[in-house]
Design a protein around this motif. Structure first.
Motif, PDB file in Angstrom:
ATOM      1  N   SER A  96      11.945  -1.568  37.643  1.00 31.20           N
ATOM      2  CA  SER A  96      11.607  -1.195  39.186  1.00 31.20           C
ATOM      3  C   SER A  96      12.205  -1.956  40.085  1.00 31.20           C
ATOM      4  CB  SER A  96      10.392   0.234  39.255  1.00 31.20           C
ATOM      5  OG  SER A  96      11.142   0.886  40.681  1.00 31.20           O
ATOM      6  N   GLN A  97      12.865  -1.465  40.733  1.00 31.73           N
ATOM      7  CA  GLN A  97      13.392  -2.594  41.846  1.00 31.73           C
ATOM      8  C   GLN A  97      13.145  -1.728  43.639  1.00 31.73           C
ATOM      9  OE1 GLN A  97      17.491  -0.810  41.792  1.00 31.73           O
ATOM     10  NE2 GLN A  97      17.373  -3.135  42.340  1.00 31.73           N
ATOM     11  N   TYR A  98      12.165  -0.547  43.323  1.00 36.28           N
ATOM     12  CA  TYR A  98      11.809  -0.164  44.282  1.00 36.28           C
ATOM     13  C   TYR A  98      10.423  -0.982  44.833  1.00 36.28           C
ATOM     14  CZ  TYR A  98      15.542   3.042  44.660  1.00 36.28           C
ATOM     15  OH  TYR A  98      16.956   2.888  44.166  1.00 36.28           O
ATOM     16  N   ILE A  99      10.696  -1.697  46.248  1.00 39.95           N
ATOM     17  CA  ILE A  99       9.083  -1.709  47.032  1.00 39.95           C
ATOM     18  C   ILE A  99       8.218  -0.924  47.870  1.00 39.95           C
ATOM     19  CG2 ILE A  99       7.851  -3.911  47.717  1.00 39.95           C
ATOM     20  CD1 ILE A  99       9.327  -5.528  45.737  1.00 39.95           C
ATOM     21  N   ARG A 100       7.732  -0.137  48.083  1.00 36.84           N
ATOM     22  CA  ARG A 100       7.003   0.461  48.905  1.00 36.84           C
ATOM     23  C   ARG A 100       6.072  -0.084  50.435  1.00 36.84           C
ATOM     24  NH1 ARG A 100       3.324   4.578  48.362  1.00 36.84           N
ATOM     25  NH2 ARG A 100       4.281   5.706  49.740  1.00 36.84           N
ATOM     26  N   ARG A 101       7.069  -1.524  50.563  1.00 34.28           N
ATOM     27  CA  ARG A 101       6.622  -2.235  51.200  1.00 34.28           C
ATOM     28  C   ARG A 101       7.486  -3.245  52.617  1.00 34.28           C
ATOM     29  NH1 ARG A 101       0.214  -3.092  51.047  1.00 34.28           N
ATOM     30  NH2 ARG A 101       0.641  -5.536  51.655  1.00 34.28           N
ATOM     31  N   LEU A 102       6.676  -3.652  53.586  1.00 37.66           N
ATOM     32  CA  LEU A 102       7.847  -4.032  54.271  1.00 37.66           C
ATOM     33  C   LEU A 102       8.102  -5.467  54.074  1.00 37.66           C
ATOM     34  CD1 LEU A 102       5.975  -3.137  58.266  1.00 37.66           C
ATOM     35  CD2 LEU A 102       7.844  -2.093  56.457  1.00 37.66           C
ATOM     36  N   TYR A 103       7.568  -6.019  53.355  1.00 40.98           N
ATOM     37  CA  TYR A 103       7.852  -7.353  52.884  1.00 40.98           C
ATOM     38  C   TYR A 103       7.322  -7.509  50.705  1.00 40.98           C
ATOM     39  CZ  TYR A 103       2.411  -7.494  53.771  1.00 40.98           C
ATOM     40  OH  TYR A 103       1.445  -7.221  53.755  1.00 40.98           O
ATOM     41  N   CYS A 104       7.797  -8.874  50.624  1.00 41.40           N
ATOM     42  CA  CYS A 104       7.271  -8.653  48.941  1.00 41.40           C
ATOM     43  C   CYS A 104       5.885  -9.094  48.614  1.00 41.40           C
ATOM     44  CB  CYS A 104       7.878  -9.796  48.483  1.00 41.40           C
ATOM     45  SG  CYS A 104       9.868  -9.353  48.310  1.00 41.40           S
ATOM     46  N   VAL A 105       4.847  -8.411  48.327  1.00 43.62           N
ATOM     47  CA  VAL A 105       3.425  -8.670  47.769  1.00 43.62           C
ATOM     48  C   VAL A 105       3.483  -8.763  45.661  1.00 43.62           C
ATOM     49  CG1 VAL A 105       1.390  -8.142  47.586  1.00 43.62           C
ATOM     50  CG2 VAL A 105       2.423  -7.409  49.600  1.00 43.62           C
ATOM     51  N   ASN A 106       2.964 -10.282  45.168  1.00 42.59           N
ATOM     52  CA  ASN A 106       2.659 -10.645  43.738  1.00 42.59           C
ATOM     53  C   ASN A 106       2.502  -9.302  43.337  1.00 42.59           C
ATOM     54  OD1 ASN A 106       3.046 -12.080  41.693  1.00 42.59           O
ATOM     55  ND2 ASN A 106       0.620 -12.519  42.215  1.00 42.59           N
ATOM     56  N   TRP A 107       0.925  -8.550  43.566  1.00 40.39           N
ATOM     57  CA  TRP A 107       0.846  -7.587  43.060  1.00 40.39           C
ATOM     58  C   TRP A 107       1.415  -6.698  42.595  1.00 40.39           C
ATOM     59  CZ3 TRP A 107      -3.063  -6.927  40.440  1.00 40.39           C
ATOM     60  CH2 TRP A 107      -3.996  -5.915  39.619  1.00 40.39           C
ATOM     61  N   ILE A 108       2.350  -5.590  43.802  1.00 36.04           N
ATOM     62  CA  ILE A 108       3.420  -4.577  43.713  1.00 36.04           C
ATOM     63  C   ILE A 108       4.386  -5.480  42.832  1.00 36.04           C
ATOM     64  CG2 ILE A 108       4.727  -3.554  45.024  1.00 36.04           C
ATOM     65  CD1 ILE A 108       2.365  -3.066  45.845  1.00 36.04           C
ATOM     66  N   ILE A 109       4.969  -6.483  43.134  1.00 34.62           N
ATOM     67  CA  ILE A 109       6.040  -7.115  41.448  1.00 34.62           C
ATOM     68  C   ILE A 109       5.509  -6.963  40.367  1.00 34.62           C
ATOM     69  CG2 ILE A 109       7.441  -8.294  41.021  1.00 34.62           C
ATOM     70  CD1 ILE A 109       7.325 -10.377  43.557  1.00 34.62           C
ATOM     71  N   VAL A 110       3.868  -7.029  39.953  1.00 35.66           N
ATOM     72  CA  VAL A 110       3.211  -7.609  38.584  1.00 35.66           C
ATOM     73  C   VAL A 110       3.392  -5.330  38.268  1.00 35.66           C
ATOM     74  CG1 VAL A 110       1.392  -7.317  38.041  1.00 35.66           C
ATOM     75  CG2 VAL A 110       2.511  -9.518  38.877  1.00 35.66           C
ATOM     76  N   LYS A 111       2.813  -4.617  39.201  1.00 35.66           N
ATOM     77  CA  LYS A 111       3.209  -3.019  39.241  1.00 35.66           C
ATOM     78  C   LYS A 111       4.387  -2.967  38.627  1.00 35.66           C
ATOM     79  CE  LYS A 111       0.291  -0.623  41.376  1.00 35.66           C
ATOM     80  NZ  LYS A 111       0.117  -0.270  43.055  1.00 35.66           N
ATOM     81  N   LEU A 112       5.332  -4.034  38.682  1.00 35.34           N
ATOM     82  CA  LEU A 112       6.446  -2.947  38.430  1.00 35.34           C
ATOM     83  C   LEU A 112       6.769  -2.820  37.358  1.00 35.34           C
ATOM     84  CD1 LEU A 112       8.462  -3.660  41.808  1.00 35.34           C
ATOM     85  CD2 LEU A 112       7.955  -1.435  41.389  1.00 35.34           C
TER      86      LEU A 112
END
Length: 309
Positions: free
Chosen positions: A168-184
């Motif tokens: 996935s390429q969608y991050i439900r944040r205003l900026y990039c966060v490592n933990w969110i990237i890992v969850k993708l």
């Protein structure tokens, strides 16, 4: 197959909630960033130019403000650009760099606060040995460690995230966060090493927090029966404690929001919680120190009077 063949860029979907008021938010955000730059640079320049402030406590404060500028520079310029842009995307490499800046900024802040607590412990509990122990060389090493160590630790976390295949390429944040990237990641099994390293990192900085709390508890116990030490504590330690509490509350709310956030929670509220530690501490810290620490306050007031006259 290389991860970049799956994802070339990320979509920061958290910013879509601001589209109806984006111009108002843009000018408000720009104002906040200008205030952050003004108060932090003013304090840094004041400490650098005044030789009377070339003491460990003020050098650490200068380092603290520099780190604040480093962290906010990783967020505000990109966010301001996104507010005026019809598409809210960030390149794969840019996302990893932003995540590295955000995480290393937070960890460096905690490291610097730990060094500040150690400095105040020496100044109040061992005043006769203070200058011998907190030499310029040791101060230099501590400052370097408080910057380099968090950066290296977070670089390992980001490197491990860069090896994952993402679906996935969608991050439900205003900026990039490592933990969110890992969850993708396509396969949760691939993230085991990431989780282990992440928890080790958390444990390291939790110990930083315990060290800071222990230091101040010991200082409070030491200062209770001494009027002179109590006055010194109130003068120099209260700003540190205020900064620590502001920082920890901001980061704790963001961490809870990131780990346990519900889709039922309004995106606007999630956005505010996500940027709280990038807004309140960078503005409040220089103001608190500027008003509370006598030497800095006198230097700033003297400079203002000089300009007016």
């Amino acid at each position: 197959m290389d991860n970049s063949s799956f994802v070339h860029f990320f979509v920061l979907s958290g910013i879509t909630e601001t589209k109806n008021h984006r111009f108002a938010i843009f000018f408000l955000t720009l104002l906040c960033y200008c205030v952050i730059l003004l108060v932090n640079i003013s304090l840094i320049v004041t400490i650098i130019l005044d030789k009377n402030l070339h003491e460990p406590m003020y050098v650490l404060l200068c380092t603290f403000c520099m780190n604040g500028l480093y962290g906010t520079a990783g967020f505000y310029p990109k966010f301001l650009w996104d507010l005026l842009s019809p598409v809210h995307v960030i390149s794969y490499a840019g996302c990893l760099v932003q995540a590295l800046v955000m995480y290393s900024f937070v960890c460096s802040d905690l490291s610097i606060l730990a060094v500040m607590a150690y400095d105040r412990y020496l100044a109040i509990c061992q005043p006769l040995e203070y200058h011998a122990i907190m030499s310029k060389q040791k101060l230099f090493y501590l400052v370097c460690l408080s910057w380099i160590t968090p950066f290296c630790i977070m670089a390992v976390n980001i490197f491990l995230a860069s090896r994952l295949k993402l679906c996935s390429q969608y991050i439900r944040r205003l900026y990039c966060v490592n933990w969110i990237i890992v969850k993708l990641a396509c396969s949760p099994a691939e993230t085991t090493v990431n989780s282990i390293v992440a928890y080790i990192t958390i444990i390291i900085y939790v110990f930083h927090g315990f060290f800071i709390i222990w230091s101040y508890m010991y200082l409070i116990k030491t200062c209770v029966n001494s009027l002179e030490k109590r006055a010194k504590f109130m003068q120099t330690c209260v700003p540190h404690l205020t900064s620590l509490i502001t920082f920890l509350v901001s980061v704790l709310f963001d961490g809870m929001n990131m780990r346990f956030s519900s889709k039922d929670l309004p995106q606007t509220l999630q956005n505010f919680v996500a940027i709280e530690y990038l807004l309140i501490p960078p503005i409040m810290n220089p103001i608190i120190y500027g008003f509370k620490l006598t030497k800095i306050r006198k230097r700033i007031v003297g400079f203002i009077h000089f300009k007016i006259n």
